[in-house]
Design an enzyme around this catalytic site. Sequence first.
Site, PDB file in Angstrom:
ATOM      1  N   SER A  86       0.821  -1.224   0.023  1.00  0.00           N
ATOM      2  CA  SER A  86       0.142  -0.068  -0.212  1.00  0.00           C
ATOM      3  C   SER A  86       0.839   1.389  -0.039  1.00  0.00           C
ATOM      4  CB  SER A  86      -0.757   0.055   1.153  1.00  0.00           C
ATOM      5  OG  SER A  86      -0.230   0.166   2.446  1.00  0.00           O
TER       6      SER A  86
ATOM      7  N   LYS B  81       1.047   4.691   6.732  1.00  0.00           N
ATOM      8  CA  LYS B  81       0.477   5.655   5.731  1.00  0.00           C
ATOM      9  C   LYS B  81       0.798   7.031   6.038  1.00  0.00           C
ATOM     10  CE  LYS B  81      -2.643   2.422   4.218  1.00  0.00           C
ATOM     11  NZ  LYS B  81      -1.981   1.407   4.842  1.00  0.00           N
TER      12      LYS B  81
END
Lengths: 198, 198
Positions: free
Chosen positions: A120, A157
Amino acid sequence: MALKNSQPLDPAYLEKLQDYYAEHKVIPSYSVLATLWGISAKSWVSECVRRFEEAGYLDWTPDRQLKPGARFFERRLAHDPVQAGLPNPALADGYDLVTIDDYLIRVPSRTSLVRVKGESMIDAGIHDGDLIVVEQQPNANVGDIVVAIVDNEFTVKYLDREKGTFVLKPANKAFPVIRPRGRLEIFGVMAGLVRRTR
Amino acid sequence: MALKNSQPLDPAYLEKLQDYYAEHKVIPSYSVLATLWGISAKSWVSECVRRFEEAGYLDWTPDRQLKPGARFFERRLAHDPVQAGLPNPALADGYDLVTIDDYLIRVPSRTSLVRVKGESMIDAGIHDGDLIVVEQQPNANVGDIVVAIVDNEFTVKYLDREKGTFVLKPANKAFPVIRPRGRLEIFGVMAGLVRRTR
DNA sequence: CGGTGCACAGAACGATTGTTCGGTAAGCTA
DNA sequence: TAGCTTACCGAACAATCGTTCTGTGCACCG
């Protein structure tokens, strides 16, 4: 008359000491050094140590115990490929002194490593299996890469803000933005990355 | 009767020793340890060392010099976010012992660091400014990421083969394949990557 | 051929090392 | 209250430490 310069020493001595240190994480005593170097007189060991100290490879603690000097850990940071492959590490420059640990870790007691799962964050150069160096702290700034705890799992993230609330943005268009309900729990901020490829 | 277990020790002792080690890269003598720990009897230091050794935090060289033990450097490799943020490093598991140096470097004397310039390997997760851990060796296999010397500069590329000759392939479609005329000079093979982000 | 450095060896020595052992004061247990 | 354990202190001691000083053999140089 000017100060007399000492001769340079056999680089093999330094390498043997570095190898010993790599194995034991400690500088041995003069008598052990003597056998390590194939020398039979402690007096000569003493002289060699003096020169290594002069050259910055060895140093002393405040209690006059022998310890690695500033240049002891320097690994050739190869800028200049000219004669870079030589077995003899030319003493000149082109060096940067670091252990990688010191390069990456500023506060050992607040630093953890987190292994990355998934793709991701791949556009940020963070791959599956990489180790993230995390400085633990409860808050972060927009734009930081953070390690957050979502659904009882670590997630790496980008931290961003949408309409007053924090969100976690992946660096991969195939993944969705995470909009946590309730409080966003931040474990820490990414300070570095380590990847082993063999 | 079973063996008597030693009491656990004040964790502050270990932390102080680790801090000392982080500063000096050496384990001090018992008398220095005594002042470091605020203890005034070497005999008690000796006992404390014995217990740390029993617990795996300290060890001895073959020459019976005190050295860091297997668990001395362990840094929390956080698998499990549950209670990961606790200040108290629970003794259970979830640890992996490494210095990052040991994790990345197998052969210190043949290992260099090369700083990456440019974006030509970005699809391999190698960014501008990253440090590549290189094991120096004169040859490599197809598919390896190699550090080669081209036009007197280091280049990081995939090694590939075209019609019997070696070529260097970037991991970025915007960059051309390098087809060296003459011999391809290989500096070493990539073994790892280090990036600092703050 | 005689000198002068240099790379090492070897012995001697006081300082420091880590170990051993006996002692004490506090705390828990019965 | 007596007895055991634990946390620590202090002295004594042989072993080992690192330093210093005096050789010695080789290489180079004039």
